[in-house]
Design an enzyme around this catalytic site. Structure first.
Site, PDB file in Angstrom:
ATOM      1  N   ASN A  11      -8.546  -3.067  15.726  1.00  0.00           N
ATOM      2  CA  ASN A  11      -8.114  -4.153  14.847  1.00  0.00           C
ATOM      3  C   ASN A  11      -6.661  -4.481  15.181  1.00  0.00           C
ATOM      4  O   ASN A  11      -5.751  -3.736  14.819  1.00  0.00           O
ATOM      5  CB  ASN A  11      -8.259  -3.725  13.383  1.00  0.00           C
ATOM      6  CG  ASN A  11      -7.771  -4.791  12.419  1.00  0.00           C
ATOM      7  OD1 ASN A  11      -7.581  -5.951  12.791  1.00  0.00           O
ATOM      8  ND2 ASN A  11      -7.560  -4.400  11.171  1.00  0.00           N
ATOM      9  N   LYS A  13      -4.845  -6.862  14.142  1.00  0.00           N
ATOM     10  CA  LYS A  13      -4.117  -7.421  13.003  1.00  0.00           C
ATOM     11  C   LYS A  13      -3.302  -8.650  13.444  1.00  0.00           C
ATOM     12  O   LYS A  13      -3.773  -9.436  14.265  1.00  0.00           O
ATOM     13  CB  LYS A  13      -3.265  -6.341  12.333  1.00  0.00           C
ATOM     14  CG  LYS A  13      -4.106  -5.120  11.943  1.00  0.00           C
ATOM     15  CD  LYS A  13      -3.369  -4.125  11.099  1.00  0.00           C
ATOM     16  CE  LYS A  13      -4.273  -2.944  10.777  1.00  0.00           C
ATOM     17  NZ  LYS A  13      -3.631  -1.968   9.884  1.00  0.00           N
ATOM     18  N   HIS A 100     -11.255  -5.084   4.269  1.00  0.00           N
ATOM     19  CA  HIS A 100     -10.134  -4.310   4.808  1.00  0.00           C
ATOM     20  C   HIS A 100      -9.066  -4.132   3.741  1.00  0.00           C
ATOM     21  O   HIS A 100      -8.819  -5.023   2.925  1.00  0.00           O
ATOM     22  CB  HIS A 100      -9.548  -4.999   6.041  1.00  0.00           C
ATOM     23  CG  HIS A 100      -8.595  -4.137   6.807  1.00  0.00           C
ATOM     24  ND1 HIS A 100      -7.291  -3.957   6.402  1.00  0.00           N
ATOM     25  CD2 HIS A 100      -8.760  -3.394   7.921  1.00  0.00           C
ATOM     26  CE1 HIS A 100      -6.693  -3.133   7.249  1.00  0.00           C
ATOM     27  NE2 HIS A 100      -7.555  -2.779   8.180  1.00  0.00           N
ATOM     28  N   GLU A 102      -5.961  -4.303   3.710  1.00  0.00           N
ATOM     29  CA  GLU A 102      -4.913  -5.330   3.655  1.00  0.00           C
ATOM     30  C   GLU A 102      -5.441  -6.626   3.047  1.00  0.00           C
ATOM     31  O   GLU A 102      -4.700  -7.348   2.376  1.00  0.00           O
ATOM     32  CB  GLU A 102      -4.343  -5.552   5.060  1.00  0.00           C
ATOM     33  CG  GLU A 102      -3.529  -4.349   5.534  1.00  0.00           C
ATOM     34  CD  GLU A 102      -3.494  -4.193   7.035  1.00  0.00           C
ATOM     35  OE1 GLU A 102      -3.879  -5.135   7.757  1.00  0.00           O
ATOM     36  OE2 GLU A 102      -3.083  -3.110   7.499  1.00  0.00           O
ATOM     37  N   GLU A 172     -10.980   3.932   4.881  1.00  0.00           N
ATOM     38  CA  GLU A 172      -9.534   3.806   5.066  1.00  0.00           C
ATOM     39  C   GLU A 172      -8.811   4.491   3.903  1.00  0.00           C
ATOM     40  O   GLU A 172      -8.754   3.937   2.809  1.00  0.00           O
ATOM     41  CB  GLU A 172      -9.113   2.338   5.036  1.00  0.00           C
ATOM     42  CG  GLU A 172      -9.690   1.434   6.076  1.00  0.00           C
ATOM     43  CD  GLU A 172      -9.119   0.033   5.896  1.00  0.00           C
ATOM     44  OE1 GLU A 172      -8.264  -0.354   6.683  1.00  0.00           O
ATOM     45  OE2 GLU A 172      -9.522  -0.647   4.937  1.00  0.00           O
ATOM     46  N   GLY A 178       1.055   4.597   6.602  1.00  0.00           N
ATOM     47  CA  GLY A 178       2.430   4.149   6.403  1.00  0.00           C
ATOM     48  C   GLY A 178       3.136   4.761   5.216  1.00  0.00           C
ATOM     49  O   GLY A 178       4.148   4.239   4.759  1.00  0.00           O
ATOM     50  N   SER A 219      -5.189   5.853  10.556  1.00  0.00           N
ATOM     51  CA  SER A 219      -4.192   6.176  11.587  1.00  0.00           C
ATOM     52  C   SER A 219      -4.710   7.191  12.607  1.00  0.00           C
ATOM     53  O   SER A 219      -4.068   8.204  12.878  1.00  0.00           O
ATOM     54  CB  SER A 219      -2.887   6.680  10.944  1.00  0.00           C
ATOM     55  OG  SER A 219      -2.336   5.694  10.105  1.00  0.00           O
TER      56      SER A 219
END
Length: 256
Positions: A11, A13, A100, A102, A172, A178, A219
């Site tokens: 992905n 992004k 997703h 985000e 996820e 992060g 990650s």
């Protein structure tokens, strides 16, 4: 236990420019030559779908599949700024992402919209990667399983057992992306095992639950890919940052 083929997706992004996207697609497709080893797809930004599709087609006959990060569920009409499934299919897209983290937490997509998109993509004959996962706040409140079960239930509402053959789940752990906190392989396996149990006993049946592939989207990197992919219920990865470097992405593919 069903034998599940590894599936790894990149992905990208909102990264790369046209030249970088084309070069990255070329390097990935040149480096991935064993389609029996894994299913591999990449999701470039919308403006670069055409040059990426051309590079993937030129190398190994689309062995690396073209994916899209987003779409709108209506077939056409007055939806300024949106992209339809038919448009994506016209460019050779075979896989799409829904839910997703985000899109949920930054853009504000609701469970209802995510379900509408999932159903529309399956109806169009595309492979859907439905992303689910808990935030740090939810994890610390002990709601990991509750959140994952709820997002599965909402996202897959109305999906038939037959359609599940075209569904991949991506877990996820939003809290591990992060934040400086790390999901151990044991953390990831525990969540994947629970997701499989929900699919098997809560929503569908043994056949569906044991055949659905569940990617890890927290990650994954070359350094931790082998240990993660060796877990019994982790069937691949949905890769963000490491997917922007062909060598790193291919190392993850080969780790499976």
């Amino acid at each position: 236990m069903a034998e599940r083929k590894t599936i790894v997706g990149g992905n990208w992004k909102m990264n790369t420019n046209r030249a970088e996207a084309s070069d990255l697609a070329g390097a990935v497709s040149e480096g991935f030559t064993n389609g029996d080893q894994a299913d591999v797809f990449v999701c470039p930004p919308f403006p670069y779908l055409i040059p990426v599709a051309e590079r993937l087609s030129a190398n190994n006959g689309n062995l690396v599949q073209l994916g899209a990060q987003n779409f709108y569920h209506e077939p056409n009409g007055a939806f300024t700024g949106e992209v339809s499934l038919a448009m994506l299919q016209d460019l050779g897209v075979s896989t799409v992402l829904t839910g997703h983290s985000e899109r949920r937490h930054v853009i504000g997509e609701t469970d209802v919209l995510i379900n509408e998109k999932t159903l529309a993509a399956l109806e169009a004959g595309l492979q859907v990667v439905l992303c689910i996962g808990e935030t740090l706040e939810q994890r610390e409140a002990g709601k990991t399983n509750f959140v994952n079960a709820a997002q599965l239930s909402y996202g897959l509402a109305g999906v038939t057992a037959e359609q599940m053959a075209d569904v991949v789940i991506a877990y996820e752990p939003v809290w591990a992306i992060g934040t400086g906190k790390t999901a151990t392989p044991e953390d990831a396996q525990k969540a994947h095992q629970f997701i499989r149990e929900v699919l098997t006993h809560g929503m569908f049946n043994e056949t569906v639950g044991q055949s659905v592939r569940i990617q890890y989207g927290g990650s994954m990197k070359p350094a931790n890919a082998k240990e993660l992919l060796s877990q019994p219920d982790i069937d691949g990865g949905l890769i963000g940052g490491a997917a922007l470097k062909a060598d790193d992405f291919l190392a993850i593919v080969n780790a499976g």
